[in-house]
Scaffold this motif. Structure first.
Motif, PDB file in Angstrom:
ATOM      1  N   GLN A 248       0.784  -1.207   0.070  1.00 45.02           N
ATOM      2  CA  GLN A 248      -0.385  -0.075  -0.312  1.00 45.02           C
ATOM      3  C   GLN A 248       1.047   1.661  -0.157  1.00 45.02           C
ATOM      4  OE1 GLN A 248      -2.500  -0.816   3.168  1.00 45.02           O
ATOM      5  NE2 GLN A 248      -4.114  -1.604   2.108  1.00 45.02           N
ATOM      6  N   ALA A 249       1.804   1.274   0.911  1.00 42.55           N
ATOM      7  CA  ALA A 249       2.767   2.505   1.058  1.00 42.55           C
ATOM      8  C   ALA A 249       3.617   2.450  -1.001  1.00 42.55           C
ATOM      9  CB  ALA A 249       4.419   2.087   2.111  1.00 42.55           C
ATOM     10  N   TYR A 250       4.139   1.449  -1.225  1.00 43.75           N
ATOM     11  CA  TYR A 250       4.676   1.493  -2.413  1.00 43.75           C
ATOM     12  C   TYR A 250       3.934   2.246  -3.391  1.00 43.75           C
ATOM     13  CZ  TYR A 250       7.943   0.649  -6.386  1.00 43.75           C
ATOM     14  OH  TYR A 250       8.821   0.517  -7.432  1.00 43.75           O
ATOM     15  N   LYS A 251       2.746   1.759  -3.439  1.00 43.40           N
ATOM     16  CA  LYS A 251       1.374   1.846  -4.164  1.00 43.40           C
ATOM     17  C   LYS A 251       1.209   3.808  -4.386  1.00 43.40           C
ATOM     18  CE  LYS A 251      -1.666  -0.833  -5.673  1.00 43.40           C
ATOM     19  NZ  LYS A 251      -2.482  -2.257  -5.778  1.00 43.40           N
ATOM     20  N   ALA A 252       1.267   4.392  -2.676  1.00 45.64           N
ATOM     21  CA  ALA A 252       1.069   5.168  -2.557  1.00 45.64           C
ATOM     22  C   ALA A 252       1.632   6.642  -3.493  1.00 45.64           C
ATOM     23  CB  ALA A 252       0.614   5.328  -0.960  1.00 45.64           C
ATOM     24  N   ILE A 253       2.718   6.042  -2.837  1.00 46.59           N
ATOM     25  CA  ILE A 253       3.950   7.093  -3.737  1.00 46.59           C
ATOM     26  C   ILE A 253       4.218   6.895  -4.755  1.00 46.59           C
ATOM     27  CG2 ILE A 253       6.646   6.841  -3.506  1.00 46.59           C
ATOM     28  CD1 ILE A 253       6.574   5.626  -0.614  1.00 46.59           C
ATOM     29  N   ASP A 254       3.969   5.957  -5.643  1.00 45.99           N
ATOM     30  CA  ASP A 254       3.499   5.307  -7.412  1.00 45.99           C
ATOM     31  C   ASP A 254       2.855   6.391  -7.777  1.00 45.99           C
ATOM     32  OD1 ASP A 254       5.539   4.137  -9.496  1.00 45.99           O
ATOM     33  OD2 ASP A 254       3.459   3.605  -9.324  1.00 45.99           O
ATOM     34  N   ALA A 255       1.881   7.029  -6.948  1.00 40.11           N
ATOM     35  CA  ALA A 255       0.922   7.185  -6.993  1.00 40.11           C
ATOM     36  C   ALA A 255       1.214   8.870  -6.585  1.00 40.11           C
ATOM     37  CB  ALA A 255      -0.201   7.111  -6.198  1.00 40.11           C
ATOM     38  N   GLY A 256       2.409   9.538  -6.238  1.00 37.00           N
ATOM     39  CA  GLY A 256       2.543  10.881  -6.109  1.00 37.00           C
ATOM     40  C   GLY A 256       2.363  11.244  -4.711  1.00 37.00           C
TER      41      GLY A 256
ATOM     42  N   ILE B  67      12.121   3.168   0.524  1.00 33.59           N
ATOM     43  CA  ILE B  67      12.780   3.778   0.601  1.00 33.59           C
ATOM     44  C   ILE B  67      13.336   4.504  -1.175  1.00 33.59           C
ATOM     45  CG2 ILE B  67      14.882   4.947   1.446  1.00 33.59           C
ATOM     46  CD1 ILE B  67      14.037   3.348   3.840  1.00 33.59           C
ATOM     47  N   PHE B  68      13.809   3.558  -1.121  1.00 34.23           N
ATOM     48  CA  PHE B  68      14.592   4.204  -2.569  1.00 34.23           C
ATOM     49  C   PHE B  68      13.361   4.202  -3.485  1.00 34.23           C
ATOM     50  CE2 PHE B  68      14.568   2.883  -7.969  1.00 34.23           C
ATOM     51  CZ  PHE B  68      16.179   3.613  -7.526  1.00 34.23           C
ATOM     52  N   GLN B  69      12.119   3.984  -3.811  1.00 35.01           N
ATOM     53  CA  GLN B  69      11.278   4.488  -4.297  1.00 35.01           C
ATOM     54  C   GLN B  69      10.296   6.660  -3.840  1.00 35.01           C
ATOM     55  OE1 GLN B  69       9.586   4.104  -7.425  1.00 35.01           O
ATOM     56  NE2 GLN B  69       7.197   3.768  -7.102  1.00 35.01           N
ATOM     57  N   ALA B  70      10.018   6.645  -2.957  1.00 29.36           N
ATOM     58  CA  ALA B  70       9.882   6.993  -2.158  1.00 29.36           C
ATOM     59  C   ALA B  70      11.559   8.498  -1.990  1.00 29.36           C
ATOM     60  CB  ALA B  70       9.882   7.444  -0.387  1.00 29.36           C
ATOM     61  N   LEU B  71      12.281   8.739  -3.057  1.00 28.05           N
ATOM     62  CA  LEU B  71      13.581   9.048  -3.517  1.00 28.05           C
ATOM     63  C   LEU B  71      13.563   9.205  -4.260  1.00 28.05           C
ATOM     64  CD1 LEU B  71      16.422   7.612  -1.279  1.00 28.05           C
ATOM     65  CD2 LEU B  71      15.475  10.107  -0.301  1.00 28.05           C
ATOM     66  N   HIS B  72      12.928   8.762  -5.114  1.00 28.47           N
ATOM     67  CA  HIS B  72      12.956   8.304  -6.911  1.00 28.47           C
ATOM     68  C   HIS B  72      11.596   9.473  -6.940  1.00 28.47           C
ATOM     69  CE1 HIS B  72      12.885   6.973 -10.870  1.00 28.47           C
ATOM     70  NE2 HIS B  72      11.534   6.763 -10.797  1.00 28.47           N
ATOM     71  N   LYS B  73      10.541   9.761  -6.138  1.00 29.86           N
ATOM     72  CA  LYS B  73       9.215  10.615  -6.458  1.00 29.86           C
ATOM     73  C   LYS B  73       9.187  11.742  -5.429  1.00 29.86           C
ATOM     74  CE  LYS B  73       7.080   7.591  -9.272  1.00 29.86           C
ATOM     75  NZ  LYS B  73       5.821   7.686 -10.346  1.00 29.86           N
ATOM     76  N   HIS B  74      10.599  11.526  -4.747  1.00 33.15           N
ATOM     77  CA  HIS B  74      10.705  12.739  -4.091  1.00 33.15           C
ATOM     78  C   HIS B  74       9.196  13.134  -3.229  1.00 33.15           C
ATOM     79  CE1 HIS B  74      13.680  13.990  -6.950  1.00 33.15           C
ATOM     80  NE2 HIS B  74      13.286  14.527  -8.111  1.00 33.15           N
ATOM     81  N   LYS B  75       9.004  11.648  -2.327  1.00 38.03           N
ATOM     82  CA  LYS B  75       7.627  11.867  -1.702  1.00 38.03           C
ATOM     83  C   LYS B  75       9.008  10.978   0.165  1.00 38.03           C
ATOM     84  CE  LYS B  75       5.251  13.397  -4.041  1.00 38.03           C
ATOM     85  NZ  LYS B  75       5.006  14.384  -3.710  1.00 38.03           N
ATOM     86  N   GLN B  76       8.311  11.538   1.176  1.00 36.49           N
ATOM     87  CA  GLN B  76       8.730  11.469   2.140  1.00 36.49           C
ATOM     88  C   GLN B  76       7.463  10.176   2.177  1.00 36.49           C
ATOM     89  OE1 GLN B  76      10.723  13.355   3.659  1.00 36.49           O
ATOM     90  NE2 GLN B  76      11.294  13.855   2.071  1.00 36.49           N
ATOM     91  N   VAL B  77       8.596   9.206   3.028  1.00 37.45           N
ATOM     92  CA  VAL B  77       7.851   7.548   4.218  1.00 37.45           C
ATOM     93  C   VAL B  77       8.423   8.336   5.822  1.00 37.45           C
ATOM     94  CG1 VAL B  77       8.022   5.649   4.808  1.00 37.45           C
ATOM     95  CG2 VAL B  77       8.566   6.902   2.177  1.00 37.45           C
ATOM     96  N   PHE B  78       7.211   9.001   6.485  1.00 40.88           N
ATOM     97  CA  PHE B  78       7.244   8.893   8.003  1.00 40.88           C
ATOM     98  C   PHE B  78       7.121   7.098   8.305  1.00 40.88           C
ATOM     99  CE2 PHE B  78       5.912  12.761   6.114  1.00 40.88           C
ATOM    100  CZ  PHE B  78       7.336  13.473   6.609  1.00 40.88           C
ATOM    101  N   ALA B  79       8.001   6.509   8.999  1.00 38.15           N
ATOM    102  CA  ALA B  79       7.603   5.274  10.024  1.00 38.15           C
ATOM    103  C   ALA B  79       7.023   5.991  11.343  1.00 38.15           C
ATOM    104  CB  ALA B  79       8.238   4.363   9.944  1.00 38.15           C
ATOM    105  N   VAL B  80       5.946   5.088  12.075  1.00 37.62           N
ATOM    106  CA  VAL B  80       5.426   5.532  12.859  1.00 37.62           C
ATOM    107  C   VAL B  80       6.721   4.946  13.955  1.00 37.62           C
ATOM    108  CG1 VAL B  80       3.779   5.370  14.781  1.00 37.62           C
ATOM    109  CG2 VAL B  80       3.624   5.235  13.070  1.00 37.62           C
ATOM    110  N   MET B  81       6.670   6.135  14.867  1.00 42.11           N
ATOM    111  CA  MET B  81       7.971   5.475  15.304  1.00 42.11           C
ATOM    112  C   MET B  81       8.238   4.237  17.136  1.00 42.11           C
ATOM    113  SD  MET B  81       9.793   8.174  17.716  1.00 42.11           S
ATOM    114  CE  MET B  81       8.020   9.017  18.993  1.00 42.11           C
TER     115      MET B  81
END
Length: 172
Positions: A81-89, A109-123
């Motif tokens: 789901q995270a990958y799909k969401a990042i892929d959708a921008g 993480i690579f996909q987020a960097l590639h798409k210039h998006k942030q991934v916030f993992a719950v601490m």
């Protein structure tokens, strides 16, 4: 910032509802959609007057504008789901674990960097301020020589967590 940050929440169980509530309480944010495979009528989300979708794909196809997608579904779905969401921008807030294995976490993480998006993992708790503080106290030696440690750990789940039809563990 004049525009509100728009959020959608995937997974409307106990934790997903907490995400929705925190977004709703923040005057700089707007909850724009909820997503869950279960029927809306059994989730206890009637107080949220936003569109409801049965899948992330359906939500993404809807064209509803969203900045951040919070993922609070069962662990095995987090990566996909995270990958799909990042892929959708979209930016992503994902409950721990962000993936079930190192390779998928790295792909995310690579996909987020590639798409210039942030991934916030719950601490995780080990990174929380109280945990970091006690670790520093022990490592610094300020507590002296330690001969015994007692740890009381409480499972932070009440009866609402244990439902026979759910993916959750069983109460013994």
């Amino acid at each position: 910032m004049s525009e509100k940050i728009k959020f959608a929440v995937i997974g409307c169980g106990h934790i997903g509802k907490r995400h929705a509530e925190m977004v709703s309480r923040n005057s700089e944010c707007e909850l724009v959609a909820l997503v869950d495979v279960k029927d809306k009528s059994v989730l206890g989300i009637e107080s949220y007057d936003v569109p409801f979708f049965a899948s992330l794909d359906d939500f993404l196809k809807s064209g509803i504008e969203v900045d951040v997608i919070n993922i609070a579904s069962p662990n095995g779905f987090h990566f996909e789901q995270a990958y799909k969401a990042i892929d959708a921008g979209k930016h992503v807030v994902v409950e721990k674990p962000m993936a079930l294995n190192k390779q998928d976490a790295e792909k995310l993480i690579f996909q987020a960097l590639h798409k210039h998006k942030q991934v916030f993992a719950v601490m995780q708790n080990r990174y929380s301020p109280p945990s970091a503080w006690i670790k520093e106290m022990v490592e610094s030696g300020r507590l002296g020589e330690i001969y015994m440690v007692q740890l009381n750990c409480y499972w932070n789940r009440d009866d609402r967590y244990y439902k026979p039809e759910s993916w959750h563990g069983k109460k013994i």
